[in-house]
Design an enzyme around this catalytic site. Structure first.
Site, PDB file in Angstrom:
ATOM      1  N   HIS A 186      29.179  81.937  10.022  1.00 29.94           N
ATOM      2  CA  HIS A 186      30.545  81.434  10.221  1.00 29.94           C
ATOM      3  C   HIS A 186      30.559  80.527  11.447  1.00 29.94           C
ATOM      4  O   HIS A 186      30.246  80.965  12.559  1.00 29.94           O
ATOM      5  CB  HIS A 186      31.514  82.594  10.443  1.00 29.94           C
ATOM      6  CG  HIS A 186      31.594  83.549   9.289  1.00 29.94           C
ATOM      7  ND1 HIS A 186      32.013  84.842   9.431  1.00 29.94           N
ATOM      8  CD2 HIS A 186      31.315  83.391   7.965  1.00 29.94           C
ATOM      9  CE1 HIS A 186      31.989  85.451   8.255  1.00 29.94           C
ATOM     10  NE2 HIS A 186      31.565  84.579   7.347  1.00 29.94           N
ATOM     11  N   MET A 198      32.531  89.434  13.772  1.00 34.78           N
ATOM     12  CA  MET A 198      33.819  90.099  13.690  1.00 34.78           C
ATOM     13  C   MET A 198      34.266  90.231  12.231  1.00 34.78           C
ATOM     14  O   MET A 198      34.005  89.364  11.414  1.00 34.78           O
ATOM     15  CB  MET A 198      34.861  89.290  14.477  1.00 34.78           C
ATOM     16  CG  MET A 198      36.221  89.942  14.620  1.00 34.78           C
ATOM     17  SD  MET A 198      37.323  88.909  15.614  1.00 34.78           S
ATOM     18  CE  MET A 198      36.432  88.884  17.179  1.00 34.78           C
ATOM     19  N   ASP A 252      33.084  90.692   6.557  1.00 37.47           N
ATOM     20  CA  ASP A 252      32.429  89.845   5.566  1.00 37.47           C
ATOM     21  C   ASP A 252      30.935  90.173   5.479  1.00 37.47           C
ATOM     22  O   ASP A 252      30.234  90.232   6.491  1.00 37.47           O
ATOM     23  CB  ASP A 252      32.604  88.370   5.931  1.00 37.47           C
ATOM     24  CG  ASP A 252      32.122  87.435   4.837  1.00 37.47           C
ATOM     25  OD1 ASP A 252      32.245  87.814   3.655  1.00 37.47           O
ATOM     26  OD2 ASP A 252      31.637  86.342   5.162  1.00 37.47           O
ATOM     27  N   SER A 264      28.259  86.055  12.179  1.00 41.15           N
ATOM     28  CA  SER A 264      29.479  85.380  12.619  1.00 41.15           C
ATOM     29  C   SER A 264      29.433  85.264  14.142  1.00 41.15           C
ATOM     30  O   SER A 264      28.473  84.710  14.679  1.00 41.15           O
ATOM     31  CB  SER A 264      30.722  86.134  12.131  1.00 41.15           C
ATOM     32  OG  SER A 264      31.893  85.399  12.398  1.00 41.15           O
ATOM     33  N   THR A 265      30.398  85.827  14.859  1.00 36.07           N
ATOM     34  CA  THR A 265      30.457  85.694  16.309  1.00 36.07           C
ATOM     35  C   THR A 265      29.175  86.194  16.967  1.00 36.07           C
ATOM     36  O   THR A 265      28.765  87.325  16.761  1.00 36.07           O
ATOM     37  CB  THR A 265      31.658  86.496  16.862  1.00 36.07           C
ATOM     38  OG1 THR A 265      32.828  86.142  16.135  1.00 36.07           O
ATOM     39  CG2 THR A 265      31.854  86.213  18.339  1.00 36.07           C
TER      40      THR A 265
END
Length: 348
Positions: free
Chosen positions: A189, A281, A284, A163-164
């Site tokens: 993401h 973050m 998930d 993600s991030t």
């Protein structure tokens, strides 16, 4: 500057903040193989400094007066290509900046710590500088040794979630993959409009073929599939060589969800899974990674020091999905090595 070996990597720091220039220089000067040869406060000063100092690599801020960093990066790569590590502030548009910088030719994108208290976050900078020099200034991917394919167990599959900060992390990992790498599936993401740019960027940097997954896409060696925005991606239960896309509700607030992919992998591929959860973050993918481990697969997670946000990997570690987190530089080899097991040793 203190005298150093002639073979030291020569770095020019481009940033309009004297404080940030100082913090980056301090981090880089801890490495005896790196020399900070100069500084520039804006793009125009940087242009003259590059001509005068002839650095091996530059760090580049994005938000600068008179000319923004992305505009300068585009001009630099067109007129005088150099390895570039973007070091910029974390903002709401961070993902857009990261994708744009990588697309224009930057080797890496790091986000500045919030003030001097976070200076330790620059500890990763020397490693990024070295990687940027090794990669060169936007060279096409080499035809990496595809002979390793004869050593790869054809049943092995690689699964990645991020993600991030994942854009840069995935670039670092996938650049090491051979052309005939194990079938690889990724959930990152990311806003919908950036996914095609990201896939295109990876295709210019990586030896395997990178594409956005479609329902029914064949999962095969040498192919890396990225989940499209707005659809979960999983393996077909009837045919483990087929990718399935589903328009089901978000999981953990995300669609696509890493958990959906990982749990599918655990169910369909089991002990032949090799999976890693990278920077991001939230949580998930943590439960899914645990499912893969319980199924007998190999599970990895990125460590706190090299993660932009140590959320998803941290939860996975706390759940017992991994023995210990690994620095980003070790992830690629740790994914590929279990796949090189001789077929006779893992024929079941």
């Amino acid at each position: 500057m203190s005298s150093v070996k002639k073979s030291a990597i020569r770095v020019l720091i481009i940033d309009d903040s004297a404080t940030m220039r100082g913090l980056m220089a301090h981090a880089l000067q801890k490495d005896p193989g790196i020399e900070v040869v100069g500084y520039a406060g804006d793009a125009y000063g940087a242009r003259e400094a590059i001509k005068t100092l002839n650095p091996d690599v530059v760090t580049l801020d994005i938000e600068m007066p008179r000319m923004d960093g992305l505009t300068f990066l585009e001009k630099l790569m067109r007129l005088r290509p150099l390895p570039v590590v973007v070091v910029t502030s974390k903002t709401e548009s961070a993902e857009e900046i990261e994708v744009s910088a990588l697309k224009l030719g930057a080797a890496h994108c790091l986000f500045k710590p919030a003030g001097a208290a976070g200076a330790s976050l620059f500890d990763a900078l020397p490693g990024k500088i070295r990687e940027a020099v090794q990669q060169g200034a936007e060279e096409a991917p080499s035809d990496r040794d595809s002979s390793v394919g004869s050593e790869i167990n054809p049943k092995k599959r690689i699964f990645l979630g991020a993600s991030t900060g994942g854009v840069d992390a995935l670039v670092s990992v996938l650049r090491s993959f051979p052309r005939n790498c194990p079938p690889t599936m990724i959930v990152q993401h990311m806003p919908k409009k950036f996914i095609p740019l990201f896939a295109q960027r990876l295709n210019t940097l990586c030896a395997p073929t990178v594409q956005i997954a479609r329902g029914g896409t064949k999962i095969e060696p040498g192919r890396i599939l990225i989940a499209p925005a707005g659809e979960h991606m999983r393996l077909s239960r009837r045919d483990p060589d087929i990718c399935i896309l589903e328009d089901r509700p978000p999981v953990n607030g995300f669609r696509p969800s890493v958990d959906v992919l990982f749990k599918s992998a655990a169910e369909v591929v089991g002990k032949h899974c090799v999976a890693a959860l990278l920077t991001g973050m939230g949580r998930d993918g943590a439960d899914g990674l645990l499912s893969i481990r319980m199924a007998g697969g190999v599970t990895l997670a990125q460590d706190e020091e090299t993660s932009v946000v140590w959320g998803m990997p941290r939860v996975a570690y706390e759940l017992g999905a991994v023995d210990r987190p690994l620095p980003l530089r070790k992830i690629a080899a740790s994914l590929l090595d279990p796949c090189r097991t001789p077929a006779l040793r893992d024929a079941s």
